[in-house]
Write an enzyme that holds these catalytic residues in place. Structure first.
Site, PDB file in Angstrom:
ATOM      1  N   ASN A   1      70.798 116.321  11.082  1.00  0.00           N
ATOM      2  CA  ASN A   1      72.048 115.982  11.765  1.00  0.00           C
ATOM      3  C   ASN A   1      73.215 116.384  10.856  1.00  0.00           C
ATOM      4  OD1 ASN A   1      74.351 114.556  12.570  1.00  0.00           O
ATOM      5  ND2 ASN A   1      73.079 113.216  13.817  1.00  0.00           N
TER       6      ASN A   1
ATOM      7  N   ASP B   1      76.495 116.311  11.485  1.00  0.00           N
ATOM      8  CA  ASP B   1      77.810 115.712  11.777  1.00  0.00           C
ATOM      9  C   ASP B   1      78.595 115.394  10.508  1.00  0.00           C
ATOM     10  OD1 ASP B   1      76.821 115.685  14.301  1.00  0.00           O
ATOM     11  OD2 ASP B   1      76.588 113.522  14.431  1.00  0.00           O
ATOM     12  N   HIS B   2      77.882 114.917   9.508  1.00  0.00           N
ATOM     13  CA  HIS B   2      78.560 114.439   8.295  1.00  0.00           C
ATOM     14  C   HIS B   2      79.271 115.570   7.550  1.00  0.00           C
ATOM     15  CE1 HIS B   2      76.539 110.661   9.030  1.00  0.00           C
ATOM     16  NE2 HIS B   2      75.443 111.370   9.231  1.00  0.00           N
TER      17      HIS B   2
ATOM     18  N   ARG C   1      90.037 116.651   5.821  1.00  0.00           N
ATOM     19  CA  ARG C   1      91.070 117.483   5.205  1.00  0.00           C
ATOM     20  C   ARG C   1      91.754 118.433   6.199  1.00  0.00           C
ATOM     21  NH1 ARG C   1      92.666 119.541   0.055  1.00  0.00           N
ATOM     22  NH2 ARG C   1      92.208 117.414  -0.560  1.00  0.00           N
TER      23      ARG C   1
ATOM     24  N   HIS D   1      76.294 115.899  17.092  1.00  0.00           N
ATOM     25  CA  HIS D   1      76.761 114.924  18.083  1.00  0.00           C
ATOM     26  C   HIS D   1      78.201 115.251  18.452  1.00  0.00           C
ATOM     27  CE1 HIS D   1      77.275 110.327  19.070  1.00  0.00           C
ATOM     28  NE2 HIS D   1      77.600 111.105  20.079  1.00  0.00           N
TER      29      HIS D   1
ATOM     30  N   ARG E   1      81.131 113.934  19.974  1.00  0.00           N
ATOM     31  CA  ARG E   1      81.651 112.638  20.440  1.00  0.00           C
ATOM     32  C   ARG E   1      82.881 112.844  21.300  1.00  0.00           C
ATOM     33  NH1 ARG E   1      79.345 108.251  17.043  1.00  0.00           N
ATOM     34  NH2 ARG E   1      80.598 106.916  18.360  1.00  0.00           N
TER      35      ARG E   1
ATOM     36  N   ARG F   1      85.613 113.248  16.640  1.00  0.00           N
ATOM     37  CA  ARG F   1      85.991 112.833  15.283  1.00  0.00           C
ATOM     38  C   ARG F   1      85.351 113.697  14.200  1.00  0.00           C
ATOM     39  NH1 ARG F   1      82.709 107.197  14.878  1.00  0.00           N
ATOM     40  NH2 ARG F   1      83.921 106.795  16.729  1.00  0.00           N
ATOM     41  N   HIS F   2      84.218 114.343  14.519  1.00  0.00           N
ATOM     42  CA  HIS F   2      83.642 115.242  13.509  1.00  0.00           C
ATOM     43  C   HIS F   2      83.306 116.606  14.124  1.00  0.00           C
ATOM     44  CE1 HIS F   2      80.112 113.244  15.163  1.00  0.00           C
ATOM     45  NE2 HIS F   2      80.218 112.183  14.389  1.00  0.00           N
TER      46      HIS F   2
ATOM     47  N   GLU G   1      73.503 115.925  20.670  1.00  0.00           N
ATOM     48  CA  GLU G   1      73.606 114.490  20.958  1.00  0.00           C
ATOM     49  C   GLU G   1      74.886 114.260  21.733  1.00  0.00           C
ATOM     50  OE1 GLU G   1      73.777 111.649  17.792  1.00  0.00           O
ATOM     51  OE2 GLU G   1      71.984 112.528  16.939  1.00  0.00           O
TER      52      GLU G   1
ATOM     53  N   THR H   1      79.154 104.602  13.721  1.00  0.00           N
ATOM     54  CA  THR H   1      78.090 105.539  14.063  1.00  0.00           C
ATOM     55  C   THR H   1      77.406 104.953  15.295  1.00  0.00           C
ATOM     56  OG1 THR H   1      76.041 106.568  13.268  1.00  0.00           O
ATOM     57  CG2 THR H   1      76.527 104.371  12.427  1.00  0.00           C
ATOM     58  N   THR H   2      76.390 105.633  15.843  1.00  0.00           N
ATOM     59  CA  THR H   2      75.741 105.124  17.048  1.00  0.00           C
ATOM     60  C   THR H   2      74.981 103.846  16.694  1.00  0.00           C
ATOM     61  OG1 THR H   2      75.454 107.435  17.623  1.00  0.00           O
ATOM     62  CG2 THR H   2      74.340 105.841  19.013  1.00  0.00           C
TER      63      THR H   2
ATOM     64  N   GLU I   1      63.954 109.147  21.716  1.00  0.00           N
ATOM     65  CA  GLU I   1      64.157 109.066  20.273  1.00  0.00           C
ATOM     66  C   GLU I   1      64.260 107.579  19.951  1.00  0.00           C
ATOM     67  OE1 GLU I   1      67.039 111.646  18.356  1.00  0.00           O
ATOM     68  OE2 GLU I   1      67.389 110.134  16.797  1.00  0.00           O
TER      69      GLU I   1
ATOM     70  N   HIS J   1      67.806 107.554  12.726  1.00  0.00           N
ATOM     71  CA  HIS J   1      68.920 106.676  12.371  1.00  0.00           C
ATOM     72  C   HIS J   1      68.565 105.814  11.164  1.00  0.00           C
ATOM     73  CE1 HIS J   1      72.670 104.548  12.682  1.00  0.00           C
ATOM     74  NE2 HIS J   1      73.026 105.373  13.649  1.00  0.00           N
TER      75      HIS J   1
ATOM     76  N   GLY K   1      70.474 112.482   9.011  1.00  0.00           N
ATOM     77  CA  GLY K   1      71.752 113.055   8.617  1.00  0.00           C
ATOM     78  C   GLY K   1      72.280 112.512   7.314  1.00  0.00           C
ATOM     79  N   HIS K   2      72.703 111.252   7.339  1.00  0.00           N
ATOM     80  CA  HIS K   2      73.469 110.702   6.229  1.00  0.00           C
ATOM     81  C   HIS K   2      72.754 110.828   4.883  1.00  0.00           C
ATOM     82  CE1 HIS K   2      75.462 107.606   3.779  1.00  0.00           C
ATOM     83  NE2 HIS K   2      76.522 108.067   4.396  1.00  0.00           N
TER      84      HIS K   2
HETATM   85  N1  PXP Z   1      69.710 110.098  15.757  1.00  0.00           N
HETATM   86  C1  PXP Z   1      70.789 109.686  16.477  1.00  0.00           C
HETATM   87  C2  PXP Z   1      70.646 109.565  17.951  1.00  0.00           C
HETATM   88  C3  PXP Z   1      72.016 109.394  15.837  1.00  0.00           C
HETATM   89  O1  PXP Z   1      73.069 108.990  16.571  1.00  0.00           O
HETATM   90  C4  PXP Z   1      72.114 109.572  14.439  1.00  0.00           C
HETATM   91  C5  PXP Z   1      73.414 109.304  13.756  1.00  0.00           C
HETATM   92  O2  PXP Z   1      74.355 110.262  14.065  1.00  0.00           O
HETATM   93  C6  PXP Z   1      70.973 110.021  13.743  1.00  0.00           C
HETATM   94  C7  PXP Z   1      69.792 110.249  14.421  1.00  0.00           C
HETATM   95  C8  PXP Z   1      71.008 110.245  12.263  1.00  0.00           C
HETATM   96  O3  PXP Z   1      71.271 109.043  11.613  1.00  0.00           O
HETATM   97  P1  PXP Z   1      71.562 109.029  10.050  1.00  0.00           P
HETATM   98  O4  PXP Z   1      72.836 109.777   9.825  1.00  0.00           O
HETATM   99  O5  PXP Z   1      71.640 107.584   9.738  1.00  0.00           O
HETATM  100  O6  PXP Z   1      70.402 109.715   9.384  1.00  0.00           O
END
Ligand code: PXP
Length: 246
Positions: free
Chosen positions: A7, A9-10, A18, A47, A49, A53-54, A74, A104-105, A155, A196, A218-219
């Site tokens: 993921n 997004d981050h 920035r 994702h 959104r 936002r990202h 997503e 976050t979700t 999921e 997640h 992701g994170h």
């Molecule tokens: N799966 C879904 C559906 C999510 O919304 C997210 C967070 O964006 C993730 C996976 C990944 O989560 P994390 O960033 O905590 O790894």
């Protein structure tokens, strides 16, 4: 083999901090996605959104062009985003609940409550050749509803598992919930992903859950990349500074 969807997004979150409102800036989610693929990731998740936002629309379009693995979009089940997805044609969409205020979700999709709309969206995606996954809490009634509305995947939300991981009792309880949901999903013909809150500390405990195909993470990955990548980044900057002659 368990597959990894990264993921990204981050990466866009850092860029937007920035360069919000500009058409480019670093770090680049597409470059990050290509690096993940080169390292062996099996898919890229982004994702889009409602508040952008990202990830931005242009990121999704660029990812669709650039990546060689699977694109998992997503998204919330809202008319404008559904139209966008039908235009971009990711390999798979993962429908998630969407609240603007959340960081976050936070919870899974309430498939039971949104059955009618989800039946329609699943059908439209299927007609366009796009697979559908529903991001749900590991609850049996949500799994049943996911099968009933015509999704191919669920999921399973591992947020509660991650949250309670540190305490053995909570960890066991959450693993049991995930295991029961995975069994049920498999029995109903659904394919099973999870994600997640997964990280380098809690991941291997998840091996106890059956029928998993792909984990979306992701994170933890982006955090680890920052930590391990900083050494190289600082060395490169110092190298450039060496040329200074006062
Ligand atoms: N799966 C879904 C559906 C999510 O919304 C997210 C967070 O964006 C993730 C996976 C990944 O989560 P994390 O960033 O905590 O790894």
């Amino acid at each position: 083999m368990l597959k990894l969807g990264v993921n990204i997004d981050h990466v866009a979150t850092v860029r937007e901090a920035r360069y919000r409102g500009r058409v480019s800036g670093e770090p680049c989610p597409v470059a990050a996605a290509l690096a993940c693929e080169a390292a062996g990731a099996h898919g890229i998740t982004a994702h889009l959104r409602e508040d952008r936002r990202h990830i931005q629309d242009r990121d999704v379009l660029a990812l669709r062009e650039a990546i060689a693995t699977r694109l998992n979009l997503e998204m919330g089940d809202t008319p404008a985003i559904v139209r966008f997805a039908l235009r971009v044609r990711p390999d798979i969409v993962c429908l998630v609940p969407e609240k603007r205020q959340e960081l976050t979700t936070e919870g899974g999709l309430d498939v039971v409550a949104h059955r009618r709309s989800l039946v329609r969206t699943c059908q439209r995606m299927r007609d366009a050749g796009i697979e559908v996954s529903l991001f749900i809490d590991p609850e049996l009634r949500q799994v049943e509803a996911a099968a009933a509305v015509g999704a191919q995947f669920v999921e399973l939300h591992t947020g509660q598992f991650a949250e309670h991981f540190a305490r053995l009792r909570g960890r066991k309880r959450e693993l049991a919930r995930l295991t029961a949901a995975a069994h049920q999903a498999h029995a109903l013909g659904l394919r099973v992903n999870a994600g997640h809150g997964l990280n380098y500390g809690n991941l291997t405990a998840l091996h106890a859950v059956p029928h998993l195909e792909e984990l979306n993470i992701g994170h933890a990955l982006i955090s680890r990349a920052m930590e391990t990548g900083l050494t190289r980044a600082v060395k490169q900057m110092l190298q450039l500074m060496k040329g200074y002659r006062p």
